[in-house]
Design a protein around this motif. Structure first.
Motif, PDB file in Angstrom:
ATOM      1  N   GLY A 138      81.807 106.434  64.503  1.00  0.00           N
ATOM      2  CA  GLY A 138      82.077 105.279  65.361  1.00  0.00           C
ATOM      3  C   GLY A 138      82.486 105.627  66.775  1.00  0.00           C
ATOM      4  O   GLY A 138      83.065 104.811  67.490  1.00  0.00           O
ATOM      5  N   LEU A 139      82.198 106.872  67.203  1.00  0.00           N
ATOM      6  CA  LEU A 139      82.562 107.309  68.549  1.00  0.00           C
ATOM      7  C   LEU A 139      81.293 107.506  69.369  1.00  0.00           C
ATOM      8  O   LEU A 139      80.340 108.089  68.874  1.00  0.00           O
ATOM      9  N   SER A 140      81.298 107.052  70.613  1.00  0.00           N
ATOM     10  CA  SER A 140      80.152 107.362  71.460  1.00  0.00           C
ATOM     11  C   SER A 140      80.485 108.603  72.275  1.00  0.00           C
ATOM     12  O   SER A 140      81.651 108.872  72.565  1.00  0.00           O
ATOM     13  N   VAL A 141      79.467 109.385  72.604  1.00  0.00           N
ATOM     14  CA  VAL A 141      79.696 110.619  73.355  1.00  0.00           C
ATOM     15  C   VAL A 141      78.965 110.523  74.690  1.00  0.00           C
ATOM     16  O   VAL A 141      77.770 110.236  74.716  1.00  0.00           O
ATOM     17  N   GLN A 142      79.712 110.733  75.777  1.00  0.00           N
ATOM     18  CA  GLN A 142      79.099 110.680  77.114  1.00  0.00           C
ATOM     19  C   GLN A 142      79.354 111.993  77.844  1.00  0.00           C
ATOM     20  O   GLN A 142      80.493 112.430  77.944  1.00  0.00           O
ATOM     21  N   GLN A 143      78.274 112.588  78.313  1.00  0.00           N
ATOM     22  CA  GLN A 143      78.387 113.819  79.100  1.00  0.00           C
ATOM     23  C   GLN A 143      78.496 113.381  80.555  1.00  0.00           C
ATOM     24  O   GLN A 143      77.565 112.800  81.088  1.00  0.00           O
ATOM     25  N   PRO A 149      87.423 118.833  87.617  1.00  0.00           N
ATOM     26  CA  PRO A 149      86.474 119.806  87.054  1.00  0.00           C
ATOM     27  C   PRO A 149      87.134 120.782  86.083  1.00  0.00           C
ATOM     28  O   PRO A 149      86.444 121.464  85.318  1.00  0.00           O
ATOM     29  N   GLN A 150      88.462 120.840  86.089  1.00  0.00           N
ATOM     30  CA  GLN A 150      89.185 121.731  85.173  1.00  0.00           C
ATOM     31  C   GLN A 150      89.316 121.120  83.773  1.00  0.00           C
ATOM     32  O   GLN A 150      89.729 121.793  82.837  1.00  0.00           O
ATOM     33  N   CYS A 151      88.989 119.835  83.676  1.00  0.00           N
ATOM     34  CA  CYS A 151      89.133 119.126  82.402  1.00  0.00           C
ATOM     35  C   CYS A 151      88.026 119.518  81.428  1.00  0.00           C
ATOM     36  O   CYS A 151      86.883 119.694  81.824  1.00  0.00           O
ATOM     37  N   SER A 152      88.361 119.652  80.148  1.00  0.00           N
ATOM     38  CA  SER A 152      87.321 119.894  79.147  1.00  0.00           C
ATOM     39  C   SER A 152      86.687 118.581  78.714  1.00  0.00           C
ATOM     40  O   SER A 152      85.482 118.486  78.536  1.00  0.00           O
ATOM     41  N   GLY A 153      87.556 117.585  78.527  1.00  0.00           N
ATOM     42  CA  GLY A 153      87.054 116.294  78.081  1.00  0.00           C
ATOM     43  C   GLY A 153      88.196 115.385  77.729  1.00  0.00           C
ATOM     44  O   GLY A 153      89.369 115.730  77.913  1.00  0.00           O
ATOM     45  N   GLU A 154      87.858 114.226  77.234  1.00  0.00           N
ATOM     46  CA  GLU A 154      88.902 113.287  76.827  1.00  0.00           C
ATOM     47  C   GLU A 154      88.359 112.332  75.782  1.00  0.00           C
ATOM     48  O   GLU A 154      87.141 112.201  75.595  1.00  0.00           O
ATOM     49  N   ILE A 155      89.283 111.671  75.090  1.00  0.00           N
ATOM     50  CA  ILE A 155      88.907 110.587  74.179  1.00  0.00           C
ATOM     51  C   ILE A 155      89.666 109.370  74.669  1.00  0.00           C
ATOM     52  O   ILE A 155      90.854 109.453  74.994  1.00  0.00           O
ATOM     53  N   ARG A 156      88.959 108.247  74.786  1.00  0.00           N
ATOM     54  CA  ARG A 156      89.611 107.051  75.311  1.00  0.00           C
ATOM     55  C   ARG A 156      89.171 105.797  74.567  1.00  0.00           C
ATOM     56  O   ARG A 156      88.072 105.742  74.014  1.00  0.00           O
ATOM     57  N   LYS A 157      90.063 104.810  74.578  1.00  0.00           N
ATOM     58  CA  LYS A 157      89.700 103.502  74.027  1.00  0.00           C
ATOM     59  C   LYS A 157      88.652 102.916  74.943  1.00  0.00           C
ATOM     60  O   LYS A 157      88.800 102.960  76.168  1.00  0.00           O
ATOM     61  N   GLY A 166      85.509 101.897  68.554  1.00  0.00           N
ATOM     62  CA  GLY A 166      86.152 101.475  69.789  1.00  0.00           C
ATOM     63  C   GLY A 166      86.632 102.613  70.677  1.00  0.00           C
ATOM     64  O   GLY A 166      87.476 102.408  71.546  1.00  0.00           O
ATOM     65  N   PHE A 167      86.099 103.818  70.462  1.00  0.00           N
ATOM     66  CA  PHE A 167      86.487 104.966  71.277  1.00  0.00           C
ATOM     67  C   PHE A 167      85.251 105.659  71.855  1.00  0.00           C
ATOM     68  O   PHE A 167      84.192 105.673  71.231  1.00  0.00           O
ATOM     69  N   SER A 168      85.447 106.254  73.051  1.00  0.00           N
ATOM     70  CA  SER A 168      84.425 107.102  73.653  1.00  0.00           C
ATOM     71  C   SER A 168      84.980 108.500  73.825  1.00  0.00           C
ATOM     72  O   SER A 168      86.165 108.672  74.103  1.00  0.00           O
ATOM     73  N   ILE A 169      84.089 109.486  73.685  1.00  0.00           N
ATOM     74  CA  ILE A 169      84.440 110.866  74.026  1.00  0.00           C
ATOM     75  C   ILE A 169      83.711 111.196  75.317  1.00  0.00           C
ATOM     76  O   ILE A 169      82.501 111.006  75.407  1.00  0.00           O
ATOM     77  N   LEU A 170      84.469 111.650  76.322  1.00  0.00           N
ATOM     78  CA  LEU A 170      83.861 112.085  77.573  1.00  0.00           C
ATOM     79  C   LEU A 170      83.896 113.608  77.618  1.00  0.00           C
ATOM     80  O   LEU A 170      84.945 114.204  77.358  1.00  0.00           O
ATOM     81  N   VAL A 171      82.755 114.204  77.930  1.00  0.00           N
ATOM     82  CA  VAL A 171      82.669 115.662  77.941  1.00  0.00           C
ATOM     83  C   VAL A 171      82.288 116.145  79.335  1.00  0.00           C
ATOM     84  O   VAL A 171      81.431 115.536  79.985  1.00  0.00           O
ATOM     85  N   HIS A 186      86.541 118.985  69.114  1.00  0.00           N
ATOM     86  CA  HIS A 186      87.987 118.908  69.354  1.00  0.00           C
ATOM     87  C   HIS A 186      88.425 117.440  69.497  1.00  0.00           C
ATOM     88  O   HIS A 186      89.455 117.031  68.931  1.00  0.00           O
ATOM     89  N   GLU A 187      87.637 116.643  70.207  1.00  0.00           N
ATOM     90  CA  GLU A 187      88.006 115.225  70.388  1.00  0.00           C
ATOM     91  C   GLU A 187      87.813 114.446  69.084  1.00  0.00           C
ATOM     92  O   GLU A 187      88.576 113.527  68.788  1.00  0.00           O
TER      93      GLU A 187
END
Ligand SMILES: [Zn+2]
Length: 267
Positions: A138-143, A149-157, A166-171, A186-187
């Motif tokens: 149920g998670l969408s993944v967006q590159q 630029p130091q960030c690896s990624g995040e998970i957000r509502k 209801g969550f997205s993973i940003l990579v 990891h997310e």
């Protein structure tokens, strides 16, 4: 089909009640169309396309029973490979949603059997399709190119672009592929282990450090490693005599460093 598109427009305008009523109406049409060809197994790909469509709409309004019925009926025909894969992916999503709907009220979602089944399905072969697993949960993944630029990624509502959970993973799209795969894993781990602590968003820096603290980050890294390099596949390759670290890392599509960590080898 027009009703379905109207529902998508309504969703962008965040009118949930209207989305639901449009989709419910669309389901009536789509299920009628699917039912009318249900016994005509020579009518492919029309038969499976109509079943997929009905299943997908039923899923979106949370009608797990109808969704599953149309997925199963669709798979009983002779769908083209692409439609077949979509039906199988939908079957996994349905499993997750059913697990959430039935077990959520009684006990914590962690360790719920349907979710375990979905994870087992996607971790049966190497390399693990980690994005498909995220979507099945149920998670969408967006590159994306992240602000930092130091960030690896995040998970957000994310009600708009997120998956059905209801969550997205940003990579971080600027990272190499193996690293992006690890970030997604990891997310996913944060979602499975720390969903209640994510809040609106949880950001992981270059070293996978976040507001959750070291212990939880270590847990997320461990689970990420287990998802990308499942024990049963490690054993299988070991038995087959495939033990070279570079070869194994390539098979799992992970970095050699991640493989060594998984095997408990310290540099
Ligand atoms: Zn983290």
């Amino acid at each position: 089909m027009q009703l379905f598109q109207a529902a998508i427009v309504a969703r962008h305008e965040e009118d949930e009640a209207r989305v639901r009523s449009l989709l419910t109406e669309a389901l009536e049409f789509e299920s009628e169309a699917a039912d009318s060809v249900a016994n005509d197994y020579t009518l492919e790909p029309t038969r499976s396309v109509l079943h997929r469509s009905a299943a997908s709409i039923a899923f979106q309004i949370g009608d797990v029973k109808a969704a599953r019925r149309y997925v199963e009926a669709g798979l009983k025909g002779n769908p083209p490979l692409e439609i077949k894969q979509e039906l199988i992916a939908l079957a996994q999503q349905i499993k997750t949603l059913k697990g959430e709907q039935t077990d959520h009220r009684r006990k914590a979602p962690r360790g719920v059997t349907p979710v375990k089944e979905v994870i087992d399905h996607y971790t049966a072969n190497a390399p693990v399709d980690i994005i498909a697993l995220a979507e099945a949960l149920g998670l969408s993944v967006q590159q994306v190119v992240l602000d930092d630029p130091q960030c690896s990624g995040e998970i957000r509502k994310d009600v708009k672009k997120g998956g059905f959970a209801g969550f997205s993973i940003l990579v971080n799209a600027q990272h190499p592929r193996v690293r992006r795969r690890f970030t997604v894993a990891h997310e996913i781990a944060h979602f499975l282990l720390h969903r209640d602590r994510i809040g609106n968003r949880l950001i992981d820096d270059r070293m996978y450090r976040s507001k959750l603290g070291q212990g939880r980050e270590a847990d997320a890294n461990r689970l990420a490693g287990n998802l990308l390099m499942p024990a049963k596949l490690l054993t299988k390759f070991h038995v087959e005599g495939i033990r070279n670290h570079e070869v194994l890392a390539a098979k799992f599509d992970v970095s050699v460093a991640a493989l060594k960590r998984r095997l408990g080898i310290r540099d």
